[in-house]
Scaffold this motif. Structure first.
Motif, PDB file in Angstrom:
ATOM      1  N   ASP A 149       7.018 -45.142  17.709  1.00 50.97           N
ATOM      2  CA  ASP A 149       8.184 -44.412  17.220  1.00 50.97           C
ATOM      3  C   ASP A 149       8.001 -42.910  17.380  1.00 50.97           C
ATOM      4  N   VAL A 150       6.805 -42.428  17.101  1.00 50.10           N
ATOM      5  CA  VAL A 150       6.536 -40.999  17.247  1.00 50.10           C
ATOM      6  C   VAL A 150       6.657 -40.602  18.717  1.00 50.10           C
ATOM      7  N   TYR A 151       6.145 -41.430  19.621  1.00 52.16           N
ATOM      8  CA  TYR A 151       6.244 -41.120  21.049  1.00 52.16           C
ATOM      9  C   TYR A 151       7.701 -41.069  21.498  1.00 52.16           C
ATOM     10  N   GLN A 152       8.526 -41.977  21.010  1.00 52.43           N
ATOM     11  CA  GLN A 152       9.937 -41.986  21.415  1.00 52.43           C
ATOM     12  C   GLN A 152      10.654 -40.721  20.961  1.00 52.43           C
ATOM     13  N   VAL A 153      10.413 -40.295  19.745  1.00 52.11           N
ATOM     14  CA  VAL A 153      11.043 -39.064  19.253  1.00 52.11           C
ATOM     15  C   VAL A 153      10.510 -37.863  20.024  1.00 52.11           C
ATOM     16  N   GLU A 154       9.218 -37.826  20.259  1.00 48.05           N
ATOM     17  CA  GLU A 154       8.593 -36.735  21.017  1.00 48.05           C
ATOM     18  C   GLU A 154       9.168 -36.674  22.423  1.00 48.05           C
ATOM     19  N   SER A 155       9.318 -37.815  23.064  1.00 46.69           N
ATOM     20  CA  SER A 155       9.866 -37.889  24.414  1.00 46.69           C
ATOM     21  C   SER A 155      11.312 -37.413  24.447  1.00 46.69           C
ATOM     22  N   LEU A 156      12.083 -37.825  23.471  1.00 45.05           N
ATOM     23  CA  LEU A 156      13.480 -37.408  23.400  1.00 45.05           C
ATOM     24  C   LEU A 156      13.582 -35.904  23.260  1.00 45.05           C
ATOM     25  N   LEU A 157      12.782 -35.337  22.360  1.00 37.70           N
ATOM     26  CA  LEU A 157      12.871 -33.910  22.089  1.00 37.70           C
ATOM     27  C   LEU A 157      12.393 -33.058  23.254  1.00 37.70           C
ATOM     28  N   SER A 158      11.392 -33.496  23.970  1.00 39.00           N
ATOM     29  CA  SER A 158      10.803 -32.605  24.957  1.00 39.00           C
ATOM     30  C   SER A 158      11.175 -32.927  26.392  1.00 39.00           C
ATOM     31  N   MET A 159      11.402 -34.174  26.721  1.00 39.37           N
ATOM     32  CA  MET A 159      11.642 -34.488  28.127  1.00 39.37           C
ATOM     33  C   MET A 159      13.103 -34.807  28.415  1.00 39.37           C
ATOM     34  N   GLN A 160      13.710 -35.670  27.636  1.00 36.48           N
ATOM     35  CA  GLN A 160      15.051 -36.121  27.962  1.00 36.48           C
ATOM     36  C   GLN A 160      16.092 -35.043  27.717  1.00 36.48           C
ATOM     37  N   ILE A 161      15.985 -34.333  26.608  1.00 30.01           N
ATOM     38  CA  ILE A 161      16.932 -33.255  26.334  1.00 30.01           C
ATOM     39  C   ILE A 161      16.720 -32.117  27.324  1.00 30.01           C
ATOM     40  N   LEU A 162      15.467 -31.832  27.668  1.00 35.36           N
ATOM     41  CA  LEU A 162      15.172 -30.783  28.636  1.00 35.36           C
ATOM     42  C   LEU A 162      15.734 -31.130  30.013  1.00 35.36           C
ATOM     43  N   GLN A 163      15.611 -32.385  30.424  1.00 34.20           N
ATOM     44  CA  GLN A 163      16.167 -32.801  31.714  1.00 34.20           C
ATOM     45  C   GLN A 163      17.681 -32.665  31.721  1.00 34.20           C
ATOM     46  N   LEU A 164      18.325 -32.968  30.603  1.00 37.26           N
ATOM     47  CA  LEU A 164      19.766 -32.784  30.490  1.00 37.26           C
ATOM     48  C   LEU A 164      20.130 -31.312  30.654  1.00 37.26           C
ATOM     49  N   LEU A 165      19.373 -30.423  30.006  1.00 34.99           N
ATOM     50  CA  LEU A 165      19.620 -28.985  30.140  1.00 34.99           C
ATOM     51  C   LEU A 165      19.437 -28.528  31.584  1.00 34.99           C
ATOM     52  N   LEU A 166      18.394 -29.029  32.248  1.00 35.43           N
ATOM     53  CA  LEU A 166      18.172 -28.673  33.652  1.00 35.43           C
ATOM     54  C   LEU A 166      19.338 -29.115  34.526  1.00 35.43           C
ATOM     55  N   ASP A 167      19.784 -30.341  34.348  1.00 35.62           N
ATOM     56  CA  ASP A 167      20.876 -30.866  35.167  1.00 35.62           C
ATOM     57  C   ASP A 167      22.172 -30.093  34.936  1.00 35.62           C
ATOM     58  N   VAL A 168      22.482 -29.804  33.670  1.00 40.30           N
ATOM     59  CA  VAL A 168      23.696 -29.045  33.361  1.00 40.30           C
ATOM     60  C   VAL A 168      23.589 -27.629  33.939  1.00 40.30           C
ATOM     61  N   GLY A 169      22.424 -26.998  33.783  1.00 42.91           N
ATOM     62  CA  GLY A 169      22.223 -25.650  34.318  1.00 42.91           C
ATOM     63  C   GLY A 169      22.363 -25.592  35.829  1.00 42.91           C
TER      64      GLY A 169
END
Length: 184
Positions: A149-169
């Motif tokens: 569970d900790v890994y999933q939250v960590e992954s969401l916060l650092s990788m998936q949201i960041l990739q979304l920001l990169l794609d939108v940018g």
């Protein structure tokens, strides 16, 4: 399958075995998660986001360089412009590489800080549970919850949201460049 199907006693309130049984993420929970675990690590989050923005900005002129070479430097025989565009390409490549290294360092520090904070909170909660809880539950299940569970939250916060920001940018930056090149 329910807990009764496995012959186990029901879990304490708020603890579920299946993801589908978890309550949806609400704004107050997300706000608390951000204020307790993310915002205290802003000294890594803000530079990580800055590196992301700079990486996007540095990557935008790359498609324009061949256009300038083909449309301006070669037809005009301008070797100075050709050399300048070559140096610009080299600077963008080296700068992007350095930014990726810095971004990776800040991202790793941010992710590990969030994970440490989350694991500390989970451990503190686990230690407050009565001993009978640990007698009833399987060790593997508990370990899976703590680490997975900790890994999933960590992954969401650092990788998936960041990739979304990169794609939108990249999309917004590319759209702006296209609009500037041919606004008609």
């Amino acid at each position: 399958m329910t807990n009764a199907d496995h012959g186990k006693k029901p879990l304490p309130a708020g603890l579920s075995r299946e993801i589908s049984e978890l309550p949806p993420l609400s704004f107050p929970v997300a706000r608390d998660l951000f204020s307790i675990h993310v915002w205290p690590r802003r000294r890594f989050l803000i530079p990580m986001l800055a590196c992301t923005g700079l990486t996007i900005a540095m990557g935008l002129p790359i498609p324009l360089i061949p256009m300038w070479v083909i449309d301006r430097a070669i037809p005009a025989g301008d070797t100075n412009l050709l050399l300048l565009l070559l140096l610009l390409s080299l600077a963008i490549t080296v700068g992007s590489g350095l930014l990726r290294v810095a971004h990776t360092w800040f991202q790793t520090r941010f992710r590990q800080g969030v994970a440490l904070s989350l694991r500390g909170e989970v451990l503190g909660h686990s230690l407050a549970l009565p001993p009978s809880f640990f007698d009833r539950e399987e060790t593997g299940y508990l370990m899976s919850r703590v680490s997975g569970d900790v890994y999933q939250v960590e992954s969401l916060l650092s990788m998936q949201i960041l990739q979304l920001l990169l794609d939108v940018g990249k999309f917004v930056g590319g759209a702006v460049i296209l609009a500037c090149l041919n606004w008609k």
